[in-house]
Design an enzyme around this catalytic site. Structure first.
Site, PDB file in Angstrom:
ATOM      1  N   HIS A 122       0.841  -1.192   0.000  1.00  0.00           N
ATOM      2  CA  HIS A 122       0.000   0.000   0.000  1.00  0.00           C
ATOM      3  C   HIS A 122       0.880   1.247   0.000  1.00  0.00           C
ATOM      4  CE1 HIS A 122      -3.425  -2.418   1.960  1.00  0.00           C
ATOM      5  NE2 HIS A 122      -3.902  -1.965   0.821  1.00  0.00           N
ATOM      6  N   CYS A 146      -3.056   1.206   9.472  1.00  0.00           N
ATOM      7  CA  CYS A 146      -4.182   0.366   9.033  1.00  0.00           C
ATOM      8  C   CYS A 146      -5.162   0.035  10.148  1.00  0.00           C
ATOM      9  CB  CYS A 146      -3.698  -0.964   8.468  1.00  0.00           C
ATOM     10  SG  CYS A 146      -2.011  -1.038   7.969  1.00  0.00           S
TER      11      CYS A 146
HETATM   12  C1  CIR Z   1      -3.842  -7.255   3.585  1.00  0.00           C
HETATM   13  O1  CIR Z   1      -3.007  -7.810   2.886  1.00  0.00           O
HETATM   14  O2  CIR Z   1      -4.804  -6.660   3.105  1.00  0.00           O
HETATM   15  C2  CIR Z   1      -3.685  -7.275   5.079  1.00  0.00           C
HETATM   16  N1  CIR Z   1      -3.111  -8.514   5.473  1.00  0.00           N
HETATM   17  C3  CIR Z   1      -2.844  -6.124   5.538  1.00  0.00           C
HETATM   18  C4  CIR Z   1      -3.488  -4.804   5.277  1.00  0.00           C
HETATM   19  C5  CIR Z   1      -2.692  -3.693   5.781  1.00  0.00           C
HETATM   20  N2  CIR Z   1      -3.361  -2.476   5.545  1.00  0.00           N
HETATM   21  C6  CIR Z   1      -2.756  -1.376   5.166  1.00  0.00           C
HETATM   22  O3  CIR Z   1      -1.549  -1.347   4.901  1.00  0.00           O
HETATM   23  N3  CIR Z   1      -3.510  -0.299   5.029  1.00  0.00           N
END
Ligand code: CIR
Length: 262
Positions: free
Chosen positions: A168, A255
């Site tokens: 991200h 997140c």
């Molecule tokens: C994913 O791969 O979507 C989750 N395991 C981690 C999301 C992390 N979110 C972010 O960086 N905003």
């Protein structure tokens, strides 16, 4: 418009589910422990509260292993929640699952109408603009369809390219104040922050870039001592938090909350 980008009256979090052991990850380094994750999450919530923000913690949602990463399902701006379309198949339903709570809490809710996808983790807001990084989770269609919504709220939308192997946009960047961004050298080399002052994470400390500024405090993941020191010397109040379990499933500090003012 004063400091909407880092002063917040409220935050919304979601307790890590037991199913977080099935959370998505680019590289398997072992499953997170749900218990340890919940303990680190509780410290995170307490730390947000210590900034003066009122923090609500929603119950775990076992249907969605990654639902602790609540930021990916919505974008909060000026009391409004924009319900997004997360780009991973297992995460798309998180947006609808969150919507009733957003309707209850926020001044208004706007649904992103798009055939595309946008993850909140790809959106970095400053006081005047909303930067959207294209990634494996956020596509141009979704980003362009977000444009009129943020424009109506008084922000300029800027679409940027995230280097290919970064999950991200905010995995490697965060806002430190209205003019300053913390970023990995790799992300800032793309030129996306040329209008800002940039502080780079120290070598080998890329994980530090997923920081959050909440009111007077910059929160940084533990294990990044040289970046913490640099921010301290630059005059920021730095508080370090453990994110060992979130890291195992590619998550970080930003997140795990939606931060907003109402
Ligand atoms: C994913 O791969 O979507 C989750 N395991 C981690 C999301 C992390 N979110 C972010 O960086 N905003």
């Amino acid at each position: 418009m004063a400091n909407h980008s880092f002063t917040f009256t409220h935050a919304l979090c979601r307790t890590p589910s037991n199913s977080v052991t099935d959370g998505l990850r680019a590289e398997d380094q072992g499953d997170p422990s749900a218990d340890v994750f919940r303990s680190e999450h509780a410290s995170y919530v307490a730390a947000l509260r210590a900034t003066g923000a009122e923090v609500e913690v929603l119950p775990a949602d076992e249907r969605f292993p990654d639902s602790v990463f609540i930021e990916d399902a919505a974008l909060c701006l000026k009391g409004q929640a924009i319900v997004l379309r997360p780009g991973a198949e297992t995460r798309l339903g998180e947006a609808a699952a969150l919507r009733p709570d957003l309707t209850r809490i926020m001044t208004g809710v706007i649904d992103l109408q798009t055939e595309g996808f946008v993850d909140g983790g790809d959106i970095l807001c400053s006081d005047h603009e909303v930067m959207v990084g294209l990634s494996a989770r956020t596509d141009r269609t979704g980003a362009e369809d977000l444009g009129p919504i943020v424009s109506d709220l008084g922000y300029k939308l800027r679409i940027l390219e995230t280097p290919a192997d970064i999950l991200h946009f905010k995995t490697e960047s965060s806002l430190l104040d209205a003019e300053t961004i913390l970023a990995t050298p790799k992300l800032s080399a793309s030129g996306c922050f040329d209008d800002y002052r940039v502080i780079h994470t120290a070598e080998g400390e890329d994980l530090a870039a997923n920081a959050i500024r909440v009111n007077d405090t910059v929160f940084l993941s533990s294990g990044n001592p040289r970046t913490a020191d640099a921010l301290d010397k630059a005059g920021y109040k730095v508080v370090v938090l453990d994110t060992t379990q979130a890291t195992l499933v590619d998550g970080g500090l930003s997140c795990m909350s939606l931060r907003f003012s109402i």
